[in-house]
Design an enzyme around this catalytic site. Structure first.
Site, PDB file in Angstrom:
ATOM      1  N   GLU A 121     -19.139  -8.035   9.636  1.00 40.62           N
ATOM      2  CA  GLU A 121     -20.154  -7.359  10.432  1.00 40.62           C
ATOM      3  C   GLU A 121     -21.164  -8.332  11.038  1.00 40.62           C
ATOM      4  OE1 GLU A 121     -18.423  -4.433   7.609  1.00 40.62           O
ATOM      5  OE2 GLU A 121     -19.262  -6.458   7.369  1.00 40.62           O
TER       6      GLU A 121
ATOM      7  N   LYS B 107       0.841  -1.191   0.000  1.00 37.64           N
ATOM      8  CA  LYS B 107       0.000   0.000   0.000  1.00 37.64           C
ATOM      9  C   LYS B 107       0.880   1.246   0.000  1.00 37.64           C
ATOM     10  CE  LYS B 107      -4.061   0.334   2.011  1.00 37.64           C
ATOM     11  NZ  LYS B 107      -5.173   0.363   3.004  1.00 37.64           N
TER      12      LYS B 107
ATOM     13  N   ARG C 247     -25.311  -4.878   6.659  1.00 36.68           N
ATOM     14  CA  ARG C 247     -24.875  -6.223   6.287  1.00 36.68           C
ATOM     15  C   ARG C 247     -25.201  -7.242   7.377  1.00 36.68           C
ATOM     16  NH1 ARG C 247     -20.423  -5.607   2.493  1.00 36.68           N
ATOM     17  NH2 ARG C 247     -19.216  -7.238   3.497  1.00 36.68           N
TER      18      ARG C 247
END
Length: 639
Positions: A380, A292, A408
């Protein structure tokens, strides 16, 4: 950036108006394209903020994908979309990229309405494999030849349950799905869980893979095996490999052929790999190792901070903060610091978040009480049911999830928490309009989707003091599922650290008296209404103001007072009108026989675009001028 400036400073990138232009270049020129694309991203995002580190890390394989695959006929399905800025720039949006995430500009995420190269909506994690598998099967069922479908998914997103459900299904259906695993060992924060640890040690010999599939193709060509027996042969070879190497491959265990890991920043090598593998039949996964922030040292060193850093100075890497008093806290920081304050006095308090500890400020709890703070990753559903289990056996869980992500886990909220009336406190961050992240991230629906659930208490604080009071209330009192919703960003109080007090559940408060017209608000938008009413009062118009605090249970005394004393009522909320405060107030007044005209301001029955919060408040008609105009219209109607 002006077109002339781009042509002068980006000689290769300025010639690429579509992937077809990219394919006209030689492979030897691709590293220079990647270099220009990174410089373009750095220059653009330093002044127009966005998701930086992820897009920098994905540049090389993005170039290779569009070079090898015939997009848009071939489909690229991006997961989440944080890493897709390079894709946008290469697919005809270079010259308007300065409008990325702006009102009436480009979406910050892939969106099929914006470009034919954006094959599927992105914004939430772990959906790319399912969507790509559907597209691959659609091509198979409709007899579309020579269409490759690539799902680009990160190592954090692939740990989500939906991704595993998709891979399980992919292994039993006839398809040519390619899964590109972008493994940078990061979500927004550090990855958690066994899957990330597993992938950090995963390695497979390319020579072994080549040999295995040469044998497979030979057997298929000579009719020693057929497609029906392919899975059996693949499972046998996986078992043999595990025996010889003492290493099991999770993906091959699912009958998905695995290749990698490869260097995700060697663009020429990636072109060779993609070219070699794109015409194989059946599902396969290509594992790339990336970094990243690749190409910008500050982002490589601190990818969490540089996930979405805001504006920054390119030369120094200094992130340029906003203005305002440093004493004014973000709502999420008030939550995080208050949770620690409460946890110091109560050993039963635990904090749970789903891959967003920095974003929701659960980091304060992690630092103070590491054994009582849980980041469960992009999961979640698990976060909610895990919280239910903690609550069932005596703990006090504070489950903090962004509003748009809590969607979700809707079944788990109903089945695992509310049905048993368990004392889980849902701290719903990013409720309401969130700004530049747009439709996939606005917390528009939580009031509506929670309101219909039995046993649920739903609240929203007027300010930081009230947020602390509500958190204190859930710690000090017996309760079932209890939702506290609050917005993204800073509050308004410098003296945010109040002496907390217990709030009576289902009781609001009257903030101002008025004549014949009353305004009912829920949450921090009530502060804007207070300012509007002060202006009207100076103009000789007195409007009553009630801060409801709770959507459910609704304050019966306030509602009776409103029904008996006012002919017109205005409700204002930072949430969808359908099923929110306005709907609840209207239903109550009708059900109880009050003849009161109700006007409602809130989010429309539409997905709200991206833009600054003030721009979107104006668009939705919930900014201060719109509220004032609406009240003036009501007074005109009354007169």
């Amino acid at each position: 950036m002006e077109k002339a400036y781009i042509e002068q400073n980006y000689p290769l990138l300025s010639r690429i108006d579509s992937p077809a232009d990219l394919r006209k270049l030689s492979v030897e020129m691709l590293p220079a394209v990647c270099s220009e694309l990174r410089r373009f991203l750095i220059e653009s995002l330093s002044t127009n903020p966005g998701h930086f580190a992820s897009s920098m890390g994905s540049v090389d394989f993005t170039v290779a994908l569009h070079y090898v695959f015939d997009t848009p006929n071939d489909r690229i399905v991006w997961d989440v979309g944080h890493q897709a800025y390079g894709h946008k720039i290469l697919t005809g949006r270079r010259d308007v990229f300065e409008n990325n995430r702006k009102y009436n500009g480009l979406s910050g995420f892939p969106n099929p309405k914006e470009s034919e190269y954006d094959s599927f909506i992105a914004g939430h994690a772990s959906n790319s494999i399912s969507a790509a598998l559907g597209m691959s099967m659609a091509a198979e069922l409709q007899g579309v030849e020579h269409r490759n479908v690539v799902a680009v998914i990160g190592d954090a997103s692939i740990s989500g349950g939906l991704a595993f459900e998709a891979m399980n299904n992919a292994s039993i259906n006839r398809n040519n799905l390619i899964i590109l695993l972008n493994d940078n060992d990061m979500a927004i924060d550090q990855n958690v869980g066994a899957i990330g640890e597993y992938m950090s040690h995963l390695n497979t010999s390319r020579r072994y893979n080549n040999f295995k599939f040469k044998v497979y193709r030979f057997c298929l060509r000579h009719k020693i095996i057929n497609e029906k027996s392919r899975g059996l042969i693949l499972r046998f070879s996986n078992s043999l490999k595990a025996l010889l190497t003492n290493q099991q491959n999770l993906f091959e265990g699912l009958n998905i052929r695995y290749f990698g890991p490869f260097d995700g920043h060697d663009v020429k090598k990636l072109v060779s790999i993609f070219t070699e593998l794109k015409n194989l039949k059946g599902p396969r996964i290509i594992h790339l190792r990336t970094r990243k922030g690749k190409g910008y040292a500050p982002a490589e060193a601190d990818p969490t901070t540089w996930h979405a850093p805001g504006r920054f100075d390119i030369a120094t890497g200094k992130i340029l903060g906003g203005s305002g008093s440093s004493n004014i806290q973000k709502y999420q920081d008030v939550f995080g610091k208050t949770l620690v304050e409460l946890a110091k006095t109560d050993e039963k308090i635990v904090g749970i978040t789903a891959a967003m500890p920095t974003g929701c400020s659960m980091t304060f709890m992690q630092e103070a009480f590491p054994k009582r703070a849980f980041d469960v990753g992009i999961a979640e559903e698990h976060a909610v049911t895990f919280s239910a289990g903690l609550a069932k056996d005596g703990m006090k869980p504070y489950c903090c999830i962004y509003s748009s992500f809590l969607q979700r886990a809707y079944d788990e909220i109903i089945h695992d928490v509310a049905l048993q009336n368990l004392p889980v406190t849902f701290c719903i961050d990013r409720a309401g309009i969130v700004g530049e992240d747009g439709a996939t991230h606005h917390g528009a629906f939580d009031l509506a989707y929670l309101n219909c659930i039995p046993n649920m208490t739903i609240s929203s604080p007027y300010d930081e003091h009230m947020l602390r009071n509500l958190l204190y209330t859930t710690q000090q009192t017996e309760h079932g599922p209890f939702a506290i919703r609050y917005p993204r960003g800073k509050g308004k109080l410098e003296d945010w650290h109040n002496e907390m007090q217990i709030m009576p559940v289902g009781k609001g408060r009257k903030l101002a008296d008025g004549n014949d017209v009353a305004v009912l608000t829920l949450g921090p938008i009530g502060s804007d209404v207070s300012e509007v009413l002060a202006e009207l009062r100076a103009e000789g118009k007195a409007v009553a103001h009630y801060d409801m605090i709770f959507l459910k249970p609704l304050d019966q005394e306030i509602m009776r007072e409103v029904g008996e004393n006012y002919s017109q009522v205005l409700t204002v909320e930072d949430g969808t009108l359908n099923g929110g405060l306005g709907s609840v107030v209207t239903d109550w007044l009708n059900d109880n026989g009050y003849n009161v005209r109700v006007h409602r301001l809130g989010l429309p029955d539409a997905f709200v675009t991206q833009g600054t919060v003030p721009q979107l408040y104006d668009l939705c008609g919930i900014d201060k001028p719109s509220i004032k105009n609406k009240l003036k219209q009501m007074f005109t109607t009354k007169e």
